[in-house]
Design an enzyme around this catalytic site. Structure first.
Site, PDB file in Angstrom:
ATOM      1  N   GLY B 256       0.836  -1.209   0.000  1.00  9.28           N
ATOM      2  CA  GLY B 256       0.000   0.000   0.000  1.00  9.28           C
ATOM      3  C   GLY B 256       0.859   1.243   0.000  1.00  9.28           C
ATOM      4  N   GLY B 485       1.428  -6.131   4.509  1.00 10.90           N
ATOM      5  CA  GLY B 485       2.743  -6.742   4.491  1.00 10.90           C
ATOM      6  C   GLY B 485       3.529  -6.519   5.769  1.00 10.90           C
ATOM      7  N   PRO B 651      10.013  -9.431  16.800  1.00 11.55           N
ATOM      8  CG  PRO B 651      11.630 -10.491  18.091  1.00 11.55           C
ATOM      9  CD  PRO B 651      10.169 -10.176  18.054  1.00 11.55           C
ATOM     10  CE  LYS B 720       9.002   5.915  21.465  1.00  8.30           C
ATOM     11  NZ  LYS B 720      10.403   6.424  21.491  1.00  8.30           N
ATOM     12  CD  GLU B 724       5.028   5.777   7.412  1.00  7.65           C
ATOM     13  OE1 GLU B 724       4.786   6.652   6.586  1.00  7.65           O
ATOM     14  OE2 GLU B 724       4.340   5.608   8.439  1.00  7.65           O
TER      15      GLU B 724
END
Lengths: 175, 759
Positions: B256, B485, B651, B720, B724
């Site tokens: 996306g 994803g 992780p 958090k 990105e």
């Protein structure tokens, strides 16, 4: 003008009435045979998402006219697992997280199966990166993909050593 | 209508992974729960659907960038065998919402054949519907549109400049702290440089698609979608139906990156055609058609000025961006805002100017603003360090922000120092020569090392979830999340299982469907935190109700323990003061005569947290490049990132997110650019061969160090975001490594062979 071709898909032979000569193998698989595991990412041979094995060779299904395939054998992602047992390449992709969104994954896996059966990759990550570069992954799962191909290569060699007839020459594993 | 699985609960006939699950529940590196579906080709993406009676729609798109469509050969298209209908601005059925009216909060103007005007190349100008894809494609090609052409406004010199009311999504166009000119007059050393970033296109592997099927005034949409509830409301408005009449099924998105959070014209037209023809309609954009109506990262021209004391201490930081948008709508890369949260300058000024071009409207693309802004900022910081004769890491540490610059708010957590230290140590940064052009490898290639700081804010969207404890002690957990994803199917189920005190295999997780509780938007790297908090609280609600039953039941070994004295673990409630006294969920429910307990939650960020604290993820990226001195070929040979982003739920998946982000950074630095023909305004490389994205051979071995960071403030689950941040820092690290290898400071992205070959 309908005409028919004979095509073996994932081990099953079909007589397929083609309604249109313009139909690509990709659109035949997806829109007519409803084998939608093979993906369309670019429809012009640039991304590799539609990679399938045609008579054991890796091809872009989007660049292949269905009408030209009379008498051929096609293996798609749906034909790779042996019943409930994943193909070693499929299992390695999960273990190495060689996927994110999953859209390029069928093509990546079919390319990997093809190149492993052709014996090109060896144990060299640089060779694997180069040979897998016809398959774009926009999510950037390349490190896992490379690792998965190497691990699957090991698994397949071990399997071949144990039972030499286990995997067909062309890498197809369909019943 | 065929039922769509909204659950990943396995059935006995499904193939089993030939590997054992590694660990379970939150914090463990579980493999993807959707892995088997994805490696066997059974994960269903929108265009894989094929309802009975379905027909195919193909858009015809404009070949000019500005003007109007004078005529089209509609009759030729209609006459083509198999073609059912041709929609143009002349016969398009009405919509119930003006497509030029922006719908809050994230509304964009859309091109849905409202008139014969052309606002950008690749704009839909007709929709052809046919019995087969081949016939629809041919029909669209036969339209042979004729145009009245107006000159395309392309580039900085021909576009219209304007002062934007806002940037990004509701951001301020200008922010100032301190006295910027006083800062500069105090400076012993200054730097000033201009940077350019190109238009970039998301290019998710899955082209935008929709399969629309109407039943009366209800519609079911199979489409990849990053914002289910918001999209339902928008479609309802466009089609004049109640929101509950719209169902979106989006179990998997083939990527996306922001492009599937925004409504677009082609999908609306396909839905309209399905209503008009009373047949299901499938539309999938071609790759070329994705360069226009579905958003992109807008071009920027940025200027950075910095003033420093002679010891490298910043006295002023001025970041200005001219951000391009379309001629008819506003989305401006908030690029200059990247300079707000990171470096401790007493005076900071960030400002934006808009530029109107004849292009499709830009939109959020993975790290919108942060990516472009960080690219310029991190190179500028390198230049500033060079000007001060300082090591770039030393310079960054000198200007380390202990509190948020300007606001002086404390950070909820900030392990950036550890990121710097661990990344540098792993990379061997201390062996880096200070000046450029000092290193060659055994093959004579120029070697350079560069670094960049990574930073990303922590948005939090309102979200809802439902957790049902069932009589057999297992649970059903529901929220309409989006997995593009990043691993929502896995990570969110881990959070839910933890909240319920169950093993993950005891939790049936339903998602990717708009009829489920609203999980908010999958964007801003905030989905795991937002949907995760809702799941955590819904699970907590169910456990609290279960505890009430047990502690108030004299027959229970937990009788009288009180809620506070009970913990949920392994499908049993235990007395906190005596772990041996416990009872299973199934036993508690059975004795109470309950078939289930339903926990619910509506969660959002505590407003006090945002007003009192600065909320960011941080990281440091180190890059090595090797450059052929004769050919100018640039290869990234090592890329190491160290990131601190609060609590890590999984992780394995987090590492993959960092890798993906770093590869996007590499792509930004060296590969991606949409090239526009100045004469026509058309994009000349609208395909995956010539719009370069990295392939496997472009990507070096990657390392992502997951720096531990406890954050009890950012939200109750301490999460958090990781989706990105990997882009930020990486672009600058690679560009700075190119300088370090060659001595050439390239300020226009992507960096090309000719940039390092030219004198």
């Amino acid at each position: 003008m309908p005409f028919s071709i004979s095509l073996t898909v994932n081990g099953q032979s079909n007589s397929i009435a083609l309604d249109d000569p313009r139909v690509t193998l990709l659109d035949l698989l997806r829109e007519r045979l409803h084998l939608t595991g093979t993906k369309k990412g670019c429809d012009r041979g640039q991304c590799g998402a539609c990679t399938v094995l045609l008579d054991g060779r890796r091809i872009n299904a989007c660049l292949t006219l269905a009408a030209s395939l009379d008498g051929s054998t096609v293996t798609t992602i749906e034909g790779l697992a042996d019943g409930t047992e994943l193909h070693p390449v499929q299992a390695a992709f999960i273990a190495c997280d060689g996927l994110q969104c999953g859209y390029c994954t069928p093509g990546q896996i079919m390319s990997a199966v093809g190149l492993l059966s052709e014996g090109h990759a060896g144990n060299d990550p640089e060779r694997v990166r180069e040979l897998m570069s016809g398959n774009i992954c926009r999510c950037g799962a390349y490190q896992g993909i490379t690792q998965a191909v190497l691990e699957a290569g090991h698994a397949l060699s071990a399997k071949n050593d144990a039972q030499p007839a286990g995997v067909p020459e062309d890498g197809r594993n369909a019943a | 209508m065929s039922p769509e699985p909204s659950s990943l609960q396995r059935t006995p006939s499904e193939p089993k992974a030939a590997i054992s699950r590694y660990g379970s529940n939150a914090g463990q590196p579980l493999t993807r729960r959707d892995g088997i579906l994805k490696v066997t080709g059974r994960a269903t993406y929108a265009a894989d659907n094929h309802p009975e009676g379905m027909v195919f729609a193909v858009t015809a798109v404009s070949r000019i960038a500005r003007g109007r469509v004078r005529s089209m050969n509609i009759e030729a298209a209609r006459a083509h065998p198999g073609v059912i209908e041709v929609l143009t601005s002349a016969n398009r059925p009405p919509l119930f919402h003006d497509p030029d009216e922006k719908m809050p909060p994230f509304g964009f103007r859309v091109e849905v054949l409202q008139d014969d005007g052309v606002r950008y190349a690749n704009q839909p100008i007709a929709l052809v519907i046919a019995e087969t894809l081949e016939a629809a494609t041919e029909g669209a090609a036969l339209l042979d549109p004729q145009y009245d052409v107006e000159p395309a406004r392309v580039g900085l010199d021909t576009g219209l400049r304007f002062d934007p009311p806002g940037v990004g999504v509701g951001g301020a166009p200008m922010t100032a702290f301190g006295d910027i000119e006083a800062g500069f007059s105090k400076a012993a050393i200054t730097m000033e440089a201009d940077y350019e970033t190109p238009p970039q296109y998301h290019n998710a592997m899955e082209p935008h698609a929709v399969v629309a099927e109407w039943d009366g005034d209800h519609v079911v949409l199979d489409m990849p979608n990053q914002a289910l509830a918001l999209s339902c409301a928008t479609y309802a408005a466009f089609f004049g139906i109640p929101v509950e009449n719209v169902t979106i099924r989006s179990p998997f998105l083939g990527g996306g990156f922001g492009s599937k959070a925004i409504i677009n014209g082609p999908q609306i037209l396909a839905i309209l055609a399905a209503r008009m023809l009373k047949r299901p309609v499938k539309l999938a954009l071609t790759r070329a058609q994705m360069y226009g109506p579905v958003g992109h990262r807008g071009q920027t021209w940025q200027r950075l000025r910095m003033g420093m004391e002679s010891d490298g201490q910043l006295t002023a930081l001025h970041h200005r961006s001219i951000s391009a948008t379309s001629a008819f709508d506003d989305f401006l890369e908030p690029a200059a805002n990247a300079s707000l949260p990171l470096y401790a300058s007493p005076a900071i000024l960030v400002e934006h100017e808009g530029l109107r071009l004849d292009t499709g409207t830009p939109g959020p693309m993975r790290a919108p603003g942060e990516a472009s802004g960080s690219a310029a900022l991190e190179v500028a910081i390198d230049e500033a360090a060079e000007a001060c004769g300082m090591d770039p890491l030393e310079f960054r540490l000198k200007n380390y922000a202990e509190t948020e610059p300007g606001t002086n708010k404390p950070f909820s957590s900030k392990a950036l120092r550890t990121c710097y230290a661990e990344g540098a140590a792993r990379f061997g940064w201390s062996r880096r020569p200070l000046s450029a052009g000092q290193m060659r490898d055994d093959d004579g290639l120029l070697v350079g090392w560069g670094m960049g700081t990574a930073v990303f804010h922590c948005p939090h969207f309102p979200a809802e979830a439902r957790a049902t404890l069932r009589a057999d002690g297992t649970a059903l957990v529901e929220t309409g999340a989006a997995d593009m994803g990043q691993g929502a199917w896995t990570a969110l189920a881990q959070i839910a299982a933890e909240a319920l005190g169950l093993d993950i295999d005891e939790v049936e997780f339903h998602s990717g469907l708009s009829t489920l509780p609203d999980a908010g938007i999958a964007g801003g790297s905030g989905h795991t935190a937002s949907a995760g908090l809702a799941l955590n609280q819904a699970g907590g609600d169910a456990i609290a109700q279960l505890s009430d039953l047990a502690v108030n039941d004299p027959a229970s070994p937990l009788f009288g323990a009180g809620n506070i004295g009970v913990t949920a673990r392994g499908g049993r409630l235990h007395r906190r003061d005596d772990e041996d006294r416990s009872e299973s969920y199934a036993e508690i429910l059975a004795r109470a005569g309950r078939s289930d307990i339903v926990g619910t939650a509506k969660s959002a960020r505590d407003p006090d947290v945002a007003s009192t604290h600065a909320l960011y993820s941080h990281g440091a990226v180190f890059a090595e490049v090797k450059i052929d001195p004769d050919l100018g070929q640039i290869r990234t040979t090592r890329l190491i990132g160290a990131f601190a982003a609060g609590r890590v739920i999984n992780p394995r998946l987090v590492q993959s997110q960092y890798f993906g982000g770093m590869i996007w950074g590499l792509s930004f630095a060296l590969h991606e650019e949409a090239v526009t023909d100045k004469r026509t305004g058309r994009i000349m490389n609208a395909d995956l061969a010539e719009y370069h994205v990295p392939v496997n051979a472009d990507v070096p071995p990657l390392e992502a160090i997951l720096v531990p960071e406890d954050d009890a403030i950012v939200n109750p689950i301490g999460v958090k975001g990781v989706g990105e941040i990997g882009i930020t820092g990486t672009v600058g690290a690679i560009a700075n490594a190119v300088w370090h290898a060659t001595g050439k400071r390239v300020r226009k992205f992507p960096i090309r062979i000719e940039d390092v070959l030219s004198a």
